[in-house]
Design an enzyme around this catalytic site. Structure first.
Site, PDB file in Angstrom:
ATOM      1  N   GLU A 248       9.105  -1.619 -13.262  1.00 14.95           N
ATOM      2  CA  GLU A 248       7.817  -1.582 -12.464  1.00 14.95           C
ATOM      3  C   GLU A 248       6.983  -2.658 -12.493  1.00 14.95           C
ATOM      4  O   GLU A 248       6.660  -3.170 -11.629  1.00 14.95           O
ATOM      5  CB  GLU A 248       7.387  -0.264 -12.665  1.00 14.95           C
ATOM      6  CG  GLU A 248       5.838   0.063 -11.827  1.00 14.95           C
ATOM      7  CD  GLU A 248       5.182   1.306 -11.953  1.00 14.95           C
ATOM      8  OE1 GLU A 248       4.259   1.618 -11.425  1.00 14.95           O
ATOM      9  OE2 GLU A 248       5.759   1.933 -13.158  1.00 14.95           O
ATOM     10  N   GLY A 341     -12.369 -19.705   6.005  1.00 13.15           N
ATOM     11  CA  GLY A 341     -13.949 -19.284   6.529  1.00 13.15           C
ATOM     12  C   GLY A 341     -14.141 -17.950   6.789  1.00 13.15           C
ATOM     13  O   GLY A 341     -13.523 -17.124   6.249  1.00 13.15           O
TER      14      GLY A 341
END
Length: 381
Positions: A248, A341
């Site tokens: 996992e 941004g």
């Protein structure tokens, strides 16, 4: 540096998956994102394509692939498009290893053909409200009936990925009292039919990321589970779960690498479109720094993939690769978002989805703090 971990068959598989995602997933993903889950029919489509049965033995309808490499390709392509295949991630990455390792021949014959086609979707329920994954605090109980033919399941689970659409749920429940020297003893894995009386899907959880992962709460009120639907050895369920952690954790590390790679791709595309931003030396330097860190993650992931396929990936190895890859990917994705941004702060932008989706990677299957403990112990510290 040229990657050597993938062969020609993986290149072909990558092209097939990419074409499928671009044609059938990307056009619908905004709607799935708003709904909070993929349509149930989507899993049938994954079954048709053979994606659910990659590692399932051929005799049950799967491809019988004994390698993690195809699954790694799939992770990379899903991240590249900043989409998700919903609860199928838990179906394949968390439930299939348990079924392959623990199911009896009769159980495999009953469950795996439907697993491959998408007719029987699986989920794993371990965490509980208030106690999380802590074994000592697990309150879901399932004592044996007097005739010892069935368990009577009562309790609740949370953070169940794929919980709404699941047809079968592997539930970790207390079937015997803990031992004084071992609080993990007495927990068993029961495969519960979601059509059983007393089984109820509670609220769908509004998570920060992974909006289409179908994460839900489940409750059980006197749900009768046949003994023949117990997975593995009675009262040793947590041991069975722990044995799957290296696999996992590798999967999470691979996903983190894929997300970081995708984040750099989106940052490059965005800055190139907003000329003359790419002419700024600071922008180029930032992207170059991200690329260098990505190369380090890639090298570690590829080494771990080789080790896994050779059966040599240890628990400490897996902890190390998950720790390094998730922490480094977090920095790369954050810096890539910064280069967008204000556009990177829009919730439906690909980079924002990657940013939110990745955050759980430093928590699930062992937090970064737990992983440091595992590695330290391996060092004899």
């Amino acid at each position: 540096m040229r990657r050597t971990v993938f062969g020609a068959e993986h290149v072909t598989f990558r092209a097939t998956v990419r074409a499928f995602i671009e044609a059938e997933v990307v056009p619908s993903f905004t709607r799935w994102f708003d709904d909070g889950l993929v349509p149930r029919e989507f899993y049938y489509r994954l079954g048709e394509l053979g994606i659910l049965g990659l590692e399932v033995p051929v005799e049950y309808g799967g491809s019988g692939i004994d390698s993690y490499l195809h699954r790694a390709v799939l992770s990379e392509e899903i991240a590249r498009a900043a989409v998700s295949f919903g609860g199928s991630s838990a179906h394949v990455s968390r439930c299939l290893p348990l079924l392959k390792d623990l199911a009896t021949e009769a159980q495999r014959a009953r469950w795996l053909p439907g697993f491959v086609t998408g007719e029987t979707m699986f989920a794993l329920a371990v965490a509980e409200p208030g106690t999380g994954m802590e074994a000592a605090g697990m309150r879901t109980t399932a004592p044996l009936s007097l005739d010892r033919t069935q368990y009577l399941l009562n309790g609740s689970k949370t953070f169940v990925t794929g919980g709404v659409h699941a047809d079968r749920v592997i539930v970790c429940a207390r079937t015997a009292p803990p031992r004084a020297d071992d609080p993990t003893y007495g927990l068993s894995l029961l495969v519960v039919n979601t059509d059983a009386p007393g089984f109820r899907v509670g609220r769908a959880l509004d998570t920060l990321g992974r909006k289409v992962s179908d994460t839900a709460e489940l409750t059980f009120t006197d749900v009768r589970v046949p003994v023949t639907d117990r997975l593995g050895i009675a009262d040793l369920g947590l041991n069975h779960l722990a044995a799957q952690l290296p696999h996992e954790r590798l999967g999470i590390a691979v996903g983190a690498y894929a997300q970081a790679k995708a984040a750099i791709r989106f940052a490059c595309l965005h800055t190139a479109q907003r000329s003359p931003a790419t002419a700024f030396q600071t922008t180029k330097f930032e992207l170059a720094a991200c690329r260098a860190e990505l190369d380090a993650i890639e090298a570690m992931v590829d080494r771990a993939l080789h080790a896994h396929d050779r059966g040599e990936l240890t628990a400490a190895d897996a902890a190390s690769v998950k720790l390094f890859c998730t922490e480094t990917a977090g920095r790369i994705i954050d810096r890539s978002l910064q280069l967008h941004g204000g556009f990177g702060y829009l919730a439906d932008s690909p980079i924002a989805r990657l940013y939110a989706d990745h955050r759980i990677d430093r928590i699930q299957a062992g937090t970064s703090e737990v992983l440091r403990t595992v590695i330290a112990a391996d060092m004899g510290l």
